[in-house]
Structures are given as structure tokens and as C-alpha cells.
Design a protein around this motif. Structure first.
Motif, short mmCIF file in Angstrom:
data_model
loop_
_atom_site.label_atom_id
_atom_site.label_comp_id
_atom_site.label_asym_id
_atom_site.label_seq_id
_atom_site.Cartn_x
_atom_site.Cartn_y
_atom_site.Cartn_z
N MET A 68 26.18 37.76 36.47
CA MET A 68 27.42 38.47 36.17
C MET A 68 28.65 37.67 36.62
SD MET A 68 28.48 42.35 37.26
CE MET A 68 27.28 43.09 36.16
N SER A 69 29.57 37.45 35.68
CA SER A 69 30.88 36.86 36.00
C SER A 69 31.93 37.94 35.85
CB SER A 69 31.22 35.71 35.04
OG SER A 69 30.45 34.57 35.32
N VAL A 70 32.77 38.06 36.87
CA VAL A 70 33.84 39.04 36.85
C VAL A 70 35.15 38.30 37.07
CG1 VAL A 70 34.71 41.19 37.85
CG2 VAL A 70 32.25 40.68 37.96
N PHE A 71 36.11 38.55 36.19
CA PHE A 71 37.44 37.97 36.32
C PHE A 71 38.31 39.02 36.98
CE2 PHE A 71 35.27 35.53 33.22
CZ PHE A 71 35.64 34.24 33.52
N VAL A 72 38.89 38.65 38.11
CA VAL A 72 39.61 39.61 38.94
C VAL A 72 41.07 39.18 39.05
CG1 VAL A 72 39.66 40.78 41.17
CG2 VAL A 72 37.48 39.94 40.27
N SER A 73 41.96 40.06 38.61
CA SER A 73 43.40 39.83 38.76
C SER A 73 43.88 40.55 40.01
CB SER A 73 44.17 40.38 37.55
OG SER A 73 43.80 39.69 36.39
N VAL A 74 44.59 39.84 40.85
CA VAL A 74 45.06 40.41 42.11
C VAL A 74 46.57 40.30 42.18
CG1 VAL A 74 44.97 40.22 44.64
CG2 VAL A 74 42.91 39.74 43.28
N LYS A 75 47.19 41.40 42.52
CA LYS A 75 48.64 41.41 42.76
C LYS A 75 48.85 41.70 44.24
CE LYS A 75 52.97 43.42 41.13
NZ LYS A 75 53.60 42.11 41.06
N LEU A 76 49.70 40.89 44.86
CA LEU A 76 50.03 41.10 46.26
C LEU A 76 51.27 41.98 46.40
CD1 LEU A 76 49.50 37.49 47.68
CD2 LEU A 76 47.85 39.36 47.52
N GLU A 77 51.42 42.59 47.55
CA GLU A 77 52.61 43.42 47.80
C GLU A 77 53.87 42.57 47.80
OE1 GLU A 77 51.58 45.28 51.49
OE2 GLU A 77 50.27 46.75 50.52
N ARG A 112 37.49 34.05 39.51
CA ARG A 112 36.21 34.22 38.82
C ARG A 112 35.17 34.41 39.92
NH1 ARG A 112 31.62 31.21 36.84
NH2 ARG A 112 32.52 29.27 37.65
N VAL A 113 34.53 35.56 39.88
CA VAL A 113 33.56 35.95 40.90
C VAL A 113 32.19 36.04 40.23
CG1 VAL A 113 32.90 37.81 42.48
CG2 VAL A 113 35.32 37.23 42.17
N VAL A 114 31.17 35.47 40.84
CA VAL A 114 29.81 35.59 40.31
C VAL A 114 28.97 36.41 41.27
CG1 VAL A 114 29.89 33.46 38.97
CG2 VAL A 114 28.99 33.40 41.27
N VAL A 115 28.22 37.34 40.70
CA VAL A 115 27.37 38.24 41.49
C VAL A 115 26.09 38.55 40.72
CG1 VAL A 115 29.22 39.34 42.85
CG2 VAL A 115 28.64 40.23 40.59
N ARG A 116 25.15 39.15 41.45
CA ARG A 116 23.85 39.49 40.87
C ARG A 116 23.96 40.68 39.91
NH1 ARG A 116 21.54 40.44 45.37
NH2 ARG A 116 21.88 42.67 45.35
N ASP A 117 24.74 41.70 40.31
CA ASP A 117 24.81 42.91 39.51
C ASP A 117 26.04 43.72 39.89
OD1 ASP A 117 24.12 44.07 41.99
OD2 ASP A 117 22.02 44.30 41.42
N LEU A 118 26.20 44.86 39.28
CA LEU A 118 27.36 45.71 39.52
C LEU A 118 27.42 46.18 40.98
CD1 LEU A 118 29.79 46.96 38.14
CD2 LEU A 118 28.36 48.90 37.48
N GLU A 119 26.28 46.47 41.55
CA GLU A 119 26.25 46.90 42.95
C GLU A 119 26.74 45.78 43.88
OE1 GLU A 119 22.85 47.91 46.22
OE2 GLU A 119 22.57 48.77 44.21
N GLN A 122 30.46 45.63 43.58
CA GLN A 122 31.09 46.73 44.31
C GLN A 122 31.13 46.42 45.81
OE1 GLN A 122 29.20 50.54 43.83
NE2 GLN A 122 30.69 51.58 45.12
N ARG A 123 30.05 45.85 46.36
CA ARG A 123 30.04 45.47 47.78
C ARG A 123 31.10 44.40 48.05
NH1 ARG A 123 24.67 45.58 47.14
NH2 ARG A 123 24.46 43.32 47.19
N PHE A 124 31.20 43.40 47.16
CA PHE A 124 32.22 42.36 47.32
C PHE A 124 33.61 42.98 47.34
CE2 PHE A 124 35.37 39.81 45.05
CZ PHE A 124 35.49 38.73 45.91
N LEU A 125 33.85 43.89 46.40
CA LEU A 125 35.14 44.54 46.28
C LEU A 125 35.46 45.37 47.52
CD1 LEU A 125 37.31 44.71 44.04
CD2 LEU A 125 36.20 46.80 43.27
N MET A 126 34.52 46.19 47.93
CA MET A 126 34.76 47.12 49.04
C MET A 126 34.75 46.43 50.41
SD MET A 126 35.33 49.70 47.27
CE MET A 126 35.48 51.02 48.42
N ASP A 127 33.86 45.48 50.59
CA ASP A 127 33.71 44.85 51.90
C ASP A 127 34.66 43.68 52.13
OD1 ASP A 127 31.66 46.64 52.28
OD2 ASP A 127 30.05 45.17 52.01
#
Length: 158
Positions: A68-77, A112-119, A122-127
Motif C-alpha cells: 500500500m502506497s498512501v500520499f499524504v498532504s500535510v498542512k502546518l499551523e 509518500r508512505v508505504v505500509v502493509r495494510d489499512l490498519e 492507521q497506526r502510523f497516522l495515530m501514533d
């Protein structure tokens, strides 16, 4: 560092090494029309100038269990230098982040973030990502498939 001036032979060497980084100096010199000693000197010069930054194996991420490749857009304060530096320093140590670009437009960073699966995402995002100070918003886009992947830069004649 000043830009290194590349001649036609340098460009041939770079193109050959981008196609196959495991070439021996003998093989490289034959492909580039040089004898081995001048070819070796040119490769060393390109390395010392930082044109060639290193050598690596290209790995199929799916076969490594990371499909899984996830493209993540981040906006800073805020986009002050210290906030930008803090963000960059934090994500530099995260192995899931394969690429990170400082952007113009509505978002500050594209990852660009690579991970095994959606779970795992989610851990990458939350943790990790949501715990960074100064992050105002995060938008994730999931790649459905890869159309093209290349690590070879276009070699243009000067």
C-alpha cells in the motif's frame, strides 16, 4: 556546492549506471567507449562532486509485504522556519515515509508512505503523524495502482 558540468561521456556513464548500478568498471568503460582507468577516474569524480550520491537495489514493495502506497498532504499551523524544520526532523526518522516534499499551494508537505495494510496506516497516522505539534490538517489519498515508477533521471544533452 557549485553545479558540476557534465560532458557527453559523463552523461553516458550516468545513463549506464542508472540502468544497471552493478556494472563493473570494465563493463561500464566498454559501454561508454572509454578505457577502464579514465572511466574509473570519471566515476570517482562524479561521486566526489555529489552527482552520484550512492548505489542501491530497487525493491518490489509488494513482494516485501508493503503493497500500500498512501500520499499524504500535510498542512502546518504556521510556516515558520522552526516549525518546518521540526516537521522535517521528525519524519526523517520514520521508515514508512519514502518521500517527502516541501510544497507550494494549499498544503505544506506531500509524503509518500508505504505500509502493509489499512490498519498499519492507521497506526502510523495515530501514533506518529497526528502527534506532531503544529500539524493543522492531514489528507490521505490511497494509490489504487502504480502506472510508472522510475529512479532514473532523464539524461539531457547539454
Amino acid at each position: 556546492m557549485a553545479e558540476h558540468r557534465l560532458d557527453r561521456t559523463d552523461r553516458r556513464i550516468i545513463a549506464a549506471l542508472q540502468a544497471d548500478g552493478r556494472l563493473t568498471i570494465q563493463e561500464l568503460s566498454e559501454r561508454c567507449g572509454l578505457s577502464p582507468s579514465p572511466c574509473r577516474r570519471r566515476v570517482l569524480m562524479l561521486e566526489e562532486a555529489g552527482v552520484i550520491q550512492g548505489y542501491a537495489a530497487l525493491i518490489d514493495q509488494a513482494k516485501l509485504g508493503l503493497p500500500m502506497s498512501v500520499f499524504v498532504s500535510v498542512k502546518l499551523e504556521r510556516q515558520r522556519e522552526e516549525e518546518l524544520d521540526r516537521f522535517a526532523s521528525s519524519i526523517a526518522h520514520w521508515p514508512e515515509v519514502m518521500d517527502c516534499y516541501l510544497m507550494t499551494g494549499q498544503r505544506d508537505y506531500l509524503l509518500r508512505v508505504v505500509v502493509r495494510d489499512l490498519e498499519a496506516y492507521q497506526r502510523f497516522l495515530m501514533d506518529k503523524l497526528t502527534r506532531l505539534d503544529g500539524v493543522a490538517s492531514i489528507e490521505s489519498s490511497f494509490a489504487l495502482g502504480q502506472v510508472k515508477r522510475s529512479s532514473a533521471l532523464p539524461i539531457v544533452e547539454a
